[in-house]
Motif scaffolding. Sequence first.
Motif, PDB file in Angstrom:
ATOM      1  N   LEU A  27     107.772   4.511  -7.040  1.00  0.00           N
ATOM      2  CA  LEU A  27     106.953   3.674  -7.645  1.00  0.00           C
ATOM      3  C   LEU A  27     106.175   4.136  -8.641  1.00  0.00           C
ATOM      4  O   LEU A  27     105.778   3.744  -9.622  1.00  0.00           O
ATOM      5  N   ARG A  32     102.423   4.945 -13.352  1.00  0.00           N
ATOM      6  CA  ARG A  32     101.252   4.906 -12.559  1.00  0.00           C
ATOM      7  C   ARG A  32     100.893   6.250 -11.792  1.00  0.00           C
ATOM      8  O   ARG A  32     101.689   6.935 -11.632  1.00  0.00           O
ATOM      9  N   SER A  36      97.127   4.452  -7.253  1.00  0.00           N
ATOM     10  CA  SER A  36      96.965   3.159  -7.805  1.00  0.00           C
ATOM     11  C   SER A  36      97.829   2.203  -7.054  1.00  0.00           C
ATOM     12  O   SER A  36      98.052   1.091  -7.268  1.00  0.00           O
ATOM     13  N   LEU A  37      98.678   2.879  -6.246  1.00  0.00           N
ATOM     14  CA  LEU A  37      99.619   2.071  -5.273  1.00  0.00           C
ATOM     15  C   LEU A  37      98.945   1.261  -4.360  1.00  0.00           C
ATOM     16  O   LEU A  37      98.049   1.637  -3.660  1.00  0.00           O
ATOM     17  N   GLY A  38      99.711   0.141  -3.962  1.00  0.00           N
ATOM     18  CA  GLY A  38      98.910  -0.783  -2.901  1.00  0.00           C
ATOM     19  C   GLY A  38      99.767  -0.377  -1.650  1.00  0.00           C
ATOM     20  O   GLY A  38     100.990  -0.039  -1.503  1.00  0.00           O
ATOM     21  N   ARG A  40     100.698  -2.518   0.914  1.00  0.00           N
ATOM     22  CA  ARG A  40     101.783  -3.331   1.255  1.00  0.00           C
ATOM     23  C   ARG A  40     102.997  -3.156   0.185  1.00  0.00           C
ATOM     24  O   ARG A  40     104.268  -3.222   0.758  1.00  0.00           O
ATOM     25  N   GLU A  41     102.557  -2.823  -1.075  1.00  0.00           N
ATOM     26  CA  GLU A  41     103.677  -2.643  -1.938  1.00  0.00           C
ATOM     27  C   GLU A  41     104.362  -1.336  -1.424  1.00  0.00           C
ATOM     28  O   GLU A  41     105.818  -1.285  -1.567  1.00  0.00           O
ATOM     29  N   LEU A  42     103.744  -0.440  -1.162  1.00  0.00           N
ATOM     30  CA  LEU A  42     104.525   1.019  -0.758  1.00  0.00           C
ATOM     31  C   LEU A  42     105.206   0.798   0.774  1.00  0.00           C
ATOM     32  O   LEU A  42     106.326   1.373   0.461  1.00  0.00           O
ATOM     33  N   ARG A  44     106.613  -2.107   1.710  1.00  0.00           N
ATOM     34  CA  ARG A  44     107.729  -2.766   1.322  1.00  0.00           C
ATOM     35  C   ARG A  44     108.850  -1.899   0.800  1.00  0.00           C
ATOM     36  O   ARG A  44     110.164  -1.844   0.950  1.00  0.00           O
ATOM     37  N   GLU A  45     108.394  -1.063  -0.325  1.00  0.00           N
ATOM     38  CA  GLU A  45     109.181  -0.128  -1.060  1.00  0.00           C
ATOM     39  C   GLU A  45     110.070   0.837   0.272  1.00  0.00           C
ATOM     40  O   GLU A  45     111.233   0.961   0.074  1.00  0.00           O
ATOM     41  N   PRO A  50     103.559  -2.065   7.160  1.00  0.00           N
ATOM     42  CA  PRO A  50     102.026  -1.273   6.687  1.00  0.00           C
ATOM     43  C   PRO A  50     101.484  -0.424   7.714  1.00  0.00           C
ATOM     44  O   PRO A  50     100.865   0.600   7.229  1.00  0.00           O
TER      45      PRO A  50
END
Length: 231
Positions: A27, A32, A36-38, A40-42, A44-45, A50
Amino acid sequence: MSDKAGDSARATEAPGKRALMEAAVRLAANSRCITSLGLRELAREAGLNPNTFYRHFRSMEDLGLQLLRQSNHQLRGPLRALRRQAAQQSIASRDLDPEQEEKLRGRRVSQQTIRLYFDYVLEHRDRVVIAVRELHGPSELLRAELRQQMNEFAEDMAADIQTLGLAPANISTQRIQTIATLLSRNLFYLSLDYIAEPERRDAILELAHEQILMLFTGAYLLQEMADREAH
């Protein structure tokens, strides 16, 4: 291996932690910073819940710190081992006097360690790009870690140069440390060019090697001038 490095290596064996670290690299590699990573985003990836994140990391900054230390551990030991291996190889030739043999020995060590460094850069290009970005990123913790790592690489290099007899005898310990510090930082920044410009990789290798020779030649001449003035 230090206790800290050993603990880090063992911890990354946990599949969930490894998945999160690899997802963070994917990511953050393009544009980035790690912080700055979220969450939930992390997750999910990584294909994880979470809540898994907090089993392994206190924060995104902590994840970034462990990524940087893992990368440092993967490169630092092999570089020192290769320097020792290259320095111990003999150059058997009746046509070489001891001074010429020492010069060729130093050049061989320089070329081989530079090659190993840039091989690592290509194999872990995403982590290298992230590290260069984090050096100017928003996290003071990660900036400080990278500065410390560059200082450690320089200390390793300076110690190996002296222990293995890879520099002219008249160059002082202080000058060797200064050269190693300059080289450590310069190689770090050359990494980006090496990744981004495949057509120039041979030229970049040669440039890095030439810079090493120029720095040591300059230090040798400066010391000779100082010695003459002292007498």
